[in-house]
Design an enzyme around this catalytic site. Sequence first.
Site, PDB file in Angstrom:
ATOM      1  N   ARG A  15       0.831  -1.217   0.000  1.00  0.00           N
ATOM      2  CA  ARG A  15       0.000   0.000   0.000  1.00  0.00           C
ATOM      3  C   ARG A  15       0.866   1.269   0.000  1.00  0.00           C
ATOM      4  NH1 ARG A  15      -3.571  -0.299   4.996  1.00  0.00           N
ATOM      5  NH2 ARG A  15      -1.717  -1.326   5.812  1.00  0.00           N
ATOM      6  N   GLU A  16       1.934   1.228  -0.772  1.00  0.00           N
ATOM      7  CA  GLU A  16       2.846   2.364  -0.812  1.00  0.00           C
ATOM      8  C   GLU A  16       2.151   3.644  -1.282  1.00  0.00           C
ATOM      9  OE1 GLU A  16       5.434  -1.327  -1.588  1.00  0.00           O
ATOM     10  OE2 GLU A  16       3.416  -0.622  -2.086  1.00  0.00           O
ATOM     11  N   LYS A  18      -1.056   4.541  -0.963  1.00  0.00           N
ATOM     12  CA  LYS A  18      -1.899   5.060   0.125  1.00  0.00           C
ATOM     13  C   LYS A  18      -1.049   5.868   1.101  1.00  0.00           C
ATOM     14  CE  LYS A  18      -4.070   3.377   4.377  1.00  0.00           C
ATOM     15  NZ  LYS A  18      -5.326   4.149   4.389  1.00  0.00           N
ATOM     16  N   LYS A 116     -20.429   4.549  -6.865  1.00  0.00           N
ATOM     17  CA  LYS A 116     -19.837   3.240  -7.156  1.00  0.00           C
ATOM     18  C   LYS A 116     -19.615   3.049  -8.662  1.00  0.00           C
ATOM     19  CE  LYS A 116     -19.891   1.674  -2.878  1.00  0.00           C
ATOM     20  NZ  LYS A 116     -20.785   0.634  -2.394  1.00  0.00           N
ATOM     21  N   GLY A 439     -21.629   4.628  12.853  1.00  0.00           N
ATOM     22  CA  GLY A 439     -21.048   3.520  13.617  1.00  0.00           C
ATOM     23  C   GLY A 439     -19.614   3.704  14.035  1.00  0.00           C
ATOM     24  N   TRP A 568     -18.724  -7.753  -0.467  1.00  0.00           N
ATOM     25  CA  TRP A 568     -17.408  -7.201  -0.178  1.00  0.00           C
ATOM     26  C   TRP A 568     -16.399  -8.285   0.207  1.00  0.00           C
ATOM     27  CZ3 TRP A 568     -18.569  -2.040   2.863  1.00  0.00           C
ATOM     28  CH2 TRP A 568     -19.211  -1.151   1.985  1.00  0.00           C
ATOM     29  N   ASP A 606     -25.895  -2.987   8.623  1.00  0.00           N
ATOM     30  CA  ASP A 606     -25.494  -2.191   7.459  1.00  0.00           C
ATOM     31  C   ASP A 606     -25.560  -3.003   6.170  1.00  0.00           C
ATOM     32  OD1 ASP A 606     -24.997   0.030   8.964  1.00  0.00           O
ATOM     33  OD2 ASP A 606     -22.853  -0.308   9.151  1.00  0.00           O
ATOM     34  N   HIS A 701     -16.303  11.827   3.492  1.00  0.00           N
ATOM     35  CA  HIS A 701     -15.188  11.472   2.617  1.00  0.00           C
ATOM     36  C   HIS A 701     -14.345  12.682   2.241  1.00  0.00           C
ATOM     37  CE1 HIS A 701     -17.832   7.978   2.255  1.00  0.00           C
ATOM     38  NE2 HIS A 701     -16.736   7.300   2.015  1.00  0.00           N
TER      39      HIS A 701
END
Length: 763
Positions: A15-16, A18, A116, A439, A568, A606, A701
């Site tokens: 995950r470099e 990120k 999405k 949540g 998911w 959810d 977000h």
Amino acid sequence: MLKHNLGYPRIGIRRELKKACEAYWSNKINSGALFEVGTKIRKENWKIQEKAGLDLIPCNDFSFYDHVLDMSLLLGVISESYLSIKLIDNNIDLYFSMARGFQKNGWDIKAMEMTKWFNTNYHYIVPEFYKNQKFSIFSNKIFDELAESKNILKSIKKIKPVLIGPVSYLFLGKEKEKSFYRMDLIENLIPIYIKIIQKLKNEGVNWIQLDEPILGLDMSEKDKKIFKYAYGEISRFCSEINILLTSYFDGISENISLFHDISIQALHIDLVEEPNQLEKILSFFSRESKTILSLGVIDGRNIWKNNYANSIQKIEKAIESLGEDRVMIAPNCSLLHVPIDIEYENSIHIDIKNKMSFARQKIDELNDLEKIIKGNKNILLSNSSLLEESSSVFYDIKIKERAIKITDKDIQRDNPFYIRQKKQKQKFNLPLFPTTTIGSFPQTKEIRNLRNKFRKKELSREEYDEKIKNFIVDVVKKQEKIDLDVLVHGEFERTDMVEYFSDKLKGILSTENGWVQSYGSRCVKPPVIYGDVGRVGDMTVKWICFAQSQTKKLMKGMLTGPVTILQWSFVRDDQPLSHTAYQIAWAIREEVLSLERSGIQIIQIDEPALREGLPLKKKNWKSYFDWSIKAFRLSSSGVKDETQIHTHMCYSEFNDIFKHIADMDADVITMETSRSKMELLKAFSVFSYPNEIGPGVYDIHSPRIPTVEEIFDLIEKASKKLPIKNIWINPDCGLKTRKWEEVLMSLHNMTKAAKMARIKLVS
């Protein structure tokens, strides 16, 4: 027979990307260091694909945030509000401000809308179009990366630049004015595409990939005419370069007639999602010119080894019809949706791992298929033998039998909503416009370090639990100070809303490094559903009950729904999805009942993935809703009338499925509406939603903090479409990715706006 790939994961094996993006946003590194990480990832990706023997390797499939946003920057589709920010003097900061908003030194500009990507869990930034929109070549990213790839791969003939096709790009966007249809902008857009293609040709490019996933949808007659116009023009002005037009996520049989008068060199079809389209496509192209057919035979959205026998059957059929020189093979879609390399997994049971394949292995599978076509039957026999191997880790006959024995009583609440609502309002005595959150609360570095130490056994269970309790006590106090009406425990013990449950359910496993990009720097590790799914014991009761013991206010129990756990995760492919969904639903139902027995009166299940699981074509919707709604109701319907069931959905288009959402019969549903400025409420003009709803008023977000006035404005808009007694006030999603200073100020403004609404709107 050429082997190619539609796109490769861009986050880096550790995950470099990120980490670099988040460091840049925090001013810990400069843009040069950020770009260096991007260069390193691209170089590694190209080298991996070159070593695997691909004939065509994608370029421009890398992105610092989102490939749709990249197209908007390339084409100059940038709102004046972002261009007007005087503090921005480079494209990367402009780019990130469009994705994340900009709130600094008096500037306060919201992020663009996000939704999405078709029926996946990847989120893209929605292009914004205006009447008479002009386009231009604004960004040089695609040309810079082409130059970079030339230095790495040496042979320009191997490089295949990737662009979202013009018709799909317009389709994915949204009109920001009411008086026009965005698809009519095609005449303004196509000349710019032609300039880009010609510029790439002048750089020596032989193949260009244009992605048109719109072909898998129910296209209107007008959109079909627009498609024919677009590719008629591209064919006319770009005849000296090979165009590979790709479709994926569904079949294109209904739209194949579009290619009667269009001259493209190759068409890619998805034979994983829709294997039955091959015969019709072959029948069409066997009569047409010399168009090459690219077969998407490797599953780019799941992690199981390819069944070579099935793939070879399709490849041989195509070769027999068209000839080997008119057949290409590839994954069905970009490998963006799967983890990078299975070799970095060290703890998966060998019987399961032997059946798995990540992006790097999927590239190698193309080589195997080519070798089998050339006569190496040993590879085919070995693959068949491996896939046929059975193991006790996969099956549980009792779970399997229960999943298909569901009665009407299992999926019905005792009484209809209007009776339940009266009982719940009398019991809870909440104010109008009750406030809550979705949540999760910020997952700080301290919490991540805590979990990491526990995993490494540097902390005992007792020490770990004590620290989690301290976090819960703190978050309860923070919520009480903000004066929220219904509290949550913060989910500090959970890494991810699906992965957490996968660790506690039989038949599901979590990977160590199976990261996949969800949006921007947000990465998730989808669990692997490899066998029959069952509940072993309580999963959430301990922490929810502890949180409830710390307050007199109502505490929500937080669960992930069966459809979302299914969507998911990487799901077993040896039984219908519905059977797996019912197995998960039974497990969640048992947890719901355990929470209720423990005194928890509000339980949230959810289902943010309900919409994304919807088939692309409407003819397939009914069968999907039949089993997905049934699975949700199975998980939620065992409770008493007085127990309030919440659910949550986010970042999808819901206007066309509200009737089905109502069929879920949740007492309260919370949904994303803040980025789209309550556009979701248009649905209530044609459909009267019967239950309670919390249209999200705070965009989590983006790092920007919404004002009291703008939140009140959203509440006021909602109150004009919905009965006031049915409206909840909440953020549009969980808060785990945000920082505490943002969260506390935003929630304070949210509760203040709700109190203002109780005074101004009720009277």
